[in-house]
Structures are given as structure tokens and as C-alpha cells.
Design a protein around this motif. Structure first.
Motif, short mmCIF file in Angstrom:
data_model
loop_
_atom_site.label_atom_id
_atom_site.label_comp_id
_atom_site.label_asym_id
_atom_site.label_seq_id
_atom_site.Cartn_x
_atom_site.Cartn_y
_atom_site.Cartn_z
N LYS A 87 0.83 -1.19 0.00
CA LYS A 87 0.00 0.00 0.00
C LYS A 87 0.87 1.25 0.00
O LYS A 87 1.91 1.29 0.65
CB LYS A 87 -0.90 0.00 1.24
N ALA A 88 0.42 2.26 -0.73
CA ALA A 88 1.03 3.58 -0.66
C ALA A 88 0.07 4.47 0.13
O ALA A 88 -1.15 4.37 -0.03
CB ALA A 88 1.26 4.15 -2.05
N TYR A 89 0.61 5.28 1.01
CA TYR A 89 -0.21 6.19 1.80
C TYR A 89 0.25 7.62 1.53
O TYR A 89 1.43 7.94 1.71
CB TYR A 89 -0.13 5.88 3.30
N ILE A 90 -0.68 8.45 1.11
CA ILE A 90 -0.38 9.85 0.81
C ILE A 90 -0.65 10.67 2.06
O ILE A 90 -1.79 10.78 2.52
CB ILE A 90 -1.24 10.35 -0.37
N LEU A 107 -3.42 15.18 -12.04
CA LEU A 107 -2.33 14.60 -12.82
C LEU A 107 -1.30 13.90 -11.93
O LEU A 107 -0.91 12.76 -12.22
CB LEU A 107 -1.65 15.69 -13.66
N VAL A 108 -0.89 14.54 -10.87
CA VAL A 108 0.12 13.96 -9.98
C VAL A 108 -0.40 12.68 -9.35
O VAL A 108 0.32 11.67 -9.27
CB VAL A 108 0.56 14.98 -8.90
N LEU A 109 -1.64 12.69 -8.89
CA LEU A 109 -2.20 11.49 -8.27
C LEU A 109 -2.34 10.36 -9.28
O LEU A 109 -2.06 9.20 -8.96
CB LEU A 109 -3.54 11.81 -7.62
N GLN A 110 -2.72 10.67 -10.51
CA GLN A 110 -2.82 9.64 -11.55
C GLN A 110 -1.43 9.09 -11.91
O GLN A 110 -1.26 7.88 -12.06
CB GLN A 110 -3.51 10.19 -12.79
N GLU A 111 -0.45 9.97 -12.01
CA GLU A 111 0.92 9.52 -12.31
C GLU A 111 1.47 8.67 -11.17
O GLU A 111 2.12 7.65 -11.41
CB GLU A 111 1.83 10.72 -12.58
N LEU A 112 1.22 9.08 -9.93
CA LEU A 112 1.68 8.31 -8.78
C LEU A 112 1.02 6.94 -8.77
O LEU A 112 1.69 5.93 -8.52
CB LEU A 112 1.40 9.05 -7.47
N GLU A 113 -0.26 6.89 -9.08
CA GLU A 113 -0.97 5.61 -9.13
C GLU A 113 -0.33 4.67 -10.16
O GLU A 113 -0.11 3.49 -9.88
CB GLU A 113 -2.43 5.85 -9.48
N GLU A 114 -0.02 5.20 -11.33
CA GLU A 114 0.61 4.37 -12.36
C GLU A 114 1.99 3.89 -11.92
O GLU A 114 2.35 2.73 -12.13
CB GLU A 114 0.70 5.13 -13.69
N THR A 115 2.75 4.77 -11.30
CA THR A 115 4.08 4.40 -10.80
C THR A 115 3.96 3.31 -9.74
O THR A 115 4.72 2.33 -9.75
CB THR A 115 4.81 5.62 -10.22
#
Length: 155
Positions: A87-90, A107-115
Motif C-alpha cells: 500500500k502507498a499512503y499519501i 495529474l500527480v495522483l494519476q501519475e503516482l498511481e501508475e508508478t
């Protein structure tokens, strides 16, 4: 539009914490209805616990959000990866006032999700305070679901 995450200098990190500690204390005070001084102490203690080595603290990832189109830093994101639960926690996403409502947070949240997906992370979590309806709407739009609800009442 494209963003990239950049390492913070120590000076940038110190500036970020100087902003974040009282801002988080304000949120704690308003949302949990506790005196600001108590909230400020809790905020400082939490930052010392989570970020003992500043931006180099183990398992904590604090980055500037850099817009290649704007050629500027537009904000900050702080998250960690909990490898034992995939899990990643923001902890915090912050977009500077002049760059808000332009799609950077999305955009940042979508990019982080893909990463995160690409490295085997299977879920992402975050907390949103009740006094931040814009963030709530954004997270809902991106597919985040309510996992619990804390409620309070001033008397």
C-alpha cells in the motif's frame, strides 16, 4: 501537461515544514475541536516521529512537484510505501495557490498511481479532513472510497 517529482533540498524541506506544521495543526484544531496550542504540539511531535531525518527519513518520500510546462515547482507531495501491505499512503499533497484548479493534483495522483502499480503496489490511501470539500471531491472523482468517518460536535 506533464509533471515530475524532484528531490527537495534541505532548505526547501525546511520551508515546507515551516508551512506544513502550523497548517496541519490548524486542521487538527478545527476538525478535532482541540485548542490550537495542543494541535501545534501534536503536529510538531508527529513530524519529528515521521520525519526524523528530514527529507531523507526512511520510508518517507517528500518531493517537489515540478511542472515541465510551467517550468516551475507547483507543489509538494509526501507519501510512503508500506511494502508489507503493498500500500502507498499519501500524507499530503499541496498545490500552490496560483496553480490550483488547473489539473495538477489530478495529474500527480494519476501519475503516482501508475508508478505504484508498476512496482507492485495494489492500493493507495489518504486522509481528507471534513473542512476540505474540494479535496474530497477530487479524491472521489479519482475513485477513492470512504473507509471510515469520524464525526464531532462542538457543545
Amino acid at each position: 501537461m506533464k509533471t515530475k517529482l524532484q528531490q527537495m533540498t534541505e532548505e526547501e524541506f525546511d520551508q515546507y515544514l515551516a508551512y506544513y506544521i502550523p497548517d496541519y495543526a490548524k486542521d487538527l484544531s478545527e476538525n478535532y475541536m482541540i485548542p490550537f496550542e495542543k494541535a501545534m504540539n501534536e503536529s510538531k511531535e508527529l513530524m519529528e516521529q515521521l520525519l526524523p531525518n528530514k527529507q531523507n527519513s526512511e520510508e518517507q518520500l517528500v518531493y517537489n512537484i515540478y511542472s515541465t510546462d510551467e517550468d516551475k515547482t507547483v507543489g509538494v507531495i509526501w507519501y510512503n510505501i508500506q511494502s508489507d501491505s503493498n500500500k502507498a499512503y499519501i500524507y499530503h499533497i499541496f498545490i500552490k495557490e496560483e496553480f490550483r484548479k488547473k489539473g495538477f493534483a489530478t495529474l500527480v495522483l494519476q501519475e503516482l498511481e501508475e508508478t505504484m502499480k508498476s512496482v507492485g503496489i495494489t492500493s493507495m490511501g489518504l486522509n481528507v479532513f471534513g473542512t476540505n470539500p474540494n479535496a474530497y471531491k477530487l479524491y472521489k472523482k479519482l475513485g477513492y472510497q470512504v473507509q471510515s468517518t469520524a464525526m464531532g460536535k462542538k457543545i
